[in-house]
Design a protein around this motif. Structure first.
Motif, short mmCIF file in Angstrom:
data_model
loop_
_atom_site.label_atom_id
_atom_site.label_comp_id
_atom_site.label_asym_id
_atom_site.label_seq_id
_atom_site.Cartn_x
_atom_site.Cartn_y
_atom_site.Cartn_z
N VAL A 1 0.85 -1.20 0.00
CA VAL A 1 0.00 0.00 0.00
C VAL A 1 0.88 1.24 0.00
CG1 VAL A 1 -1.67 1.33 1.33
CG2 VAL A 1 -1.95 -1.13 1.12
N SER A 2 1.91 1.24 0.86
CA SER A 2 2.82 2.39 0.95
C SER A 2 3.53 2.64 -0.37
CB SER A 2 3.85 2.15 2.06
OG SER A 2 4.76 3.22 2.17
N MET A 3 3.79 1.56 -1.11
CA MET A 3 4.45 1.68 -2.41
C MET A 3 3.51 2.17 -3.50
SD MET A 3 6.70 -1.83 -2.57
CE MET A 3 8.30 -1.98 -1.76
N GLY A 4 2.20 2.21 -3.21
CA GLY A 4 1.23 2.65 -4.20
C GLY A 4 0.92 1.60 -5.24
N LEU A 5 1.11 0.32 -4.90
CA LEU A 5 0.84 -0.75 -5.85
C LEU A 5 -0.66 -0.90 -6.06
CD1 LEU A 5 3.41 -3.47 -4.68
CD2 LEU A 5 3.69 -1.70 -6.42
N PRO A 6 -1.07 -1.39 -7.22
CA PRO A 6 -2.50 -1.58 -7.49
C PRO A 6 -3.11 -2.66 -6.60
CG PRO A 6 -1.17 -2.51 -9.26
CD PRO A 6 -0.23 -1.74 -8.39
N LYS A 7 -4.42 -2.59 -6.41
CA LYS A 7 -5.11 -3.49 -5.50
C LYS A 7 -4.91 -4.95 -5.86
CE LYS A 7 -8.73 -0.31 -3.97
NZ LYS A 7 -10.20 -0.05 -3.91
N GLU A 8 -4.88 -5.26 -7.16
CA GLU A 8 -4.74 -6.66 -7.56
C GLU A 8 -3.39 -7.23 -7.10
OE1 GLU A 8 -4.07 -4.09 -11.30
OE2 GLU A 8 -5.48 -4.19 -9.60
N GLN A 9 -2.38 -6.38 -6.94
CA GLN A 9 -1.10 -6.84 -6.41
C GLN A 9 -1.11 -6.89 -4.88
OE1 GLN A 9 2.57 -5.35 -8.09
NE2 GLN A 9 1.54 -4.68 -9.96
N ILE A 10 -1.78 -5.92 -4.27
CA ILE A 10 -1.85 -5.89 -2.80
C ILE A 10 -2.53 -7.14 -2.28
CG2 ILE A 10 -2.87 -4.69 -0.84
CD1 ILE A 10 -2.55 -2.08 -2.48
N PRO B 1 3.28 -12.51 -3.10
CA PRO B 1 3.74 -11.13 -2.98
C PRO B 1 4.24 -10.59 -4.31
CG PRO B 1 5.32 -12.65 -1.99
CD PRO B 1 4.09 -13.44 -2.30
N PRO B 2 3.92 -9.34 -4.62
CA PRO B 2 4.38 -8.74 -5.88
C PRO B 2 5.90 -8.55 -5.86
CG PRO B 2 3.33 -7.10 -4.49
CD PRO B 2 3.09 -8.42 -3.84
N PRO B 3 6.52 -8.45 -7.03
CA PRO B 3 7.98 -8.34 -7.12
C PRO B 3 8.60 -7.27 -6.23
CG PRO B 3 7.07 -8.75 -9.29
CD PRO B 3 5.90 -8.55 -8.38
N PRO B 4 8.02 -6.06 -6.11
CA PRO B 4 8.66 -5.06 -5.24
C PRO B 4 8.70 -5.49 -3.77
CG PRO B 4 7.13 -4.00 -6.74
CD PRO B 4 6.88 -5.47 -6.85
N VAL B 5 7.69 -6.23 -3.33
CA VAL B 5 7.67 -6.70 -1.95
C VAL B 5 8.67 -7.84 -1.76
CG1 VAL B 5 6.25 -7.79 -0.16
CG2 VAL B 5 5.30 -5.95 -1.57
N VAL B 6 8.79 -8.71 -2.76
CA VAL B 6 9.80 -9.77 -2.71
C VAL B 6 11.20 -9.17 -2.64
CG1 VAL B 6 10.86 -11.68 -3.98
CG2 VAL B 6 8.36 -11.46 -3.91
N GLU B 7 11.42 -8.12 -3.40
CA GLU B 7 12.72 -7.44 -3.37
C GLU B 7 12.99 -6.85 -1.99
OE1 GLU B 7 15.05 -3.72 -5.57
OE2 GLU B 7 13.09 -4.39 -6.31
N ALA B 8 11.95 -6.28 -1.37
CA ALA B 8 12.09 -5.75 -0.02
C ALA B 8 12.43 -6.86 0.97
CB ALA B 8 10.80 -5.04 0.40
N MET B 9 11.78 -8.01 0.81
CA MET B 9 12.06 -9.15 1.67
C MET B 9 13.52 -9.57 1.57
SD MET B 9 10.41 -12.99 1.50
CE MET B 9 8.83 -12.33 0.99
#
Length: 255
Positions: free
Chosen positions: A169-178, A183-191
């Motif tokens: 949500v903080s990254m502004g990702l679309p709902k279908e990814q949230i 987990p979407p790629p940006p969240v996997v990268e954060a992990m």
């Protein structure tokens, strides 16, 4: 030694679950399942401060020690959770090194922290001033990821639990990814960044999982602190499976 800390020695993995139900009987049964720990959720569950003591006692009676996810960064709230029997806390929305130090200090007595002396239940045993409660902070914002290195390096912070949905949500990702099952790629990268930082500083990286396949994926990525599903979801999924099986039999029997 804190049993959670002992279980995590030598990079071993531990499995727990979230517990947010306001029922002591279910808490006792949950404590007897065999989780390494249970997180009593005061932030999002229906558990509340007036029933927290009983929930911690019930889980411990079942055989499992608990952490408490507090609602914010209030030192009094953190200290109170530890005073009545939690052996650690999970602190949400930690986004800066100053916040990390503030909440970590609240878990430890002087000269290592700012916690006030007055424990009502000494579940860790020994000298209360020598206790080592477990402090897990949650990174759930873009700002938190920007300050990741400094947060992880903070003395008294034992590990980082990724709040993937809030981060998305903080990254502004679309709902279908949230709300996606993976987990979407940006969240996997954060992990992956969290795992790397925790490994560098000798801390533990955490991430939630829903089932065994997700646990396997997280272990492969270096995650070692894994809350699996939640007590309420276990009840619902078990009831759904049982009902579906019974419906199948009824349909077959009645033609």
């Amino acid at each position: 030694m804190n049993p959670i800390r002992r279980a995590l020695e030598n990079e071993a993995a531990t499995l727990g679950t979230w517990y947010g139900i306001r029922c002591n009987l279910i808490a006792e049964r949950c404590g007897a399942i065999g989780f390494d720990w249970v997180i009593v959720d005061l932030q999002h569950g229906t558990a509340s401060w007036d029933g927290l003591l009983s929930l911690l006692q019930s889980l411990q009676l079942g055989g499992t020690h608990s952490l408490v996810r507090v609602t914010g960064h209030d030192p009094a709230e953190i200290g109170r959770a530890l005073d009545i029997g939690a052996i650690g806390v999970v602190v949400p929305m930690v986004s800066t090194a100053d916040q990390a130090k503030f909440v970590a200090d609240a878990t430890r007595f002087p000269p290592h922290g700012t916690r006030s002396i007055g424990a009502a239940r000494n579940t860790l045993g020994g000298d209360p001033l020598s206790q080592d409660p477990f402090c897990m902070v949650m990174i759930e914002t873009v700002e938190g990821m920007q300050n990741l290195e400094a947060i992880v390096a903070t003395p008294g912070v034992d590990g980082v639990l990724l709040g993937g949905a809030d981060l998305a949500v903080s990254m502004g990702l679309p709902k279908e990814q949230i709300y996606a099952s993976s987990p979407p790629p940006p969240v996997v990268e954060a992990m992956e960044k969290i795992v790397e930082a925790c490994r560098k500083h000798g801390k533990v990286a955490g991430n939630a999982a829903m089932d065994a396949s997700e646990v396997e994926e997280l272990l492969a990525r270096g995650i070692r602190f894994i809350p699996v599903s939640a007590a309420g979801l276990f009840l619902i999924s078990g009831a759904k499976r049982a009902l579906a099986d019974c419906r199948t039999i009824v349909t077959a029997f009645t033609g």
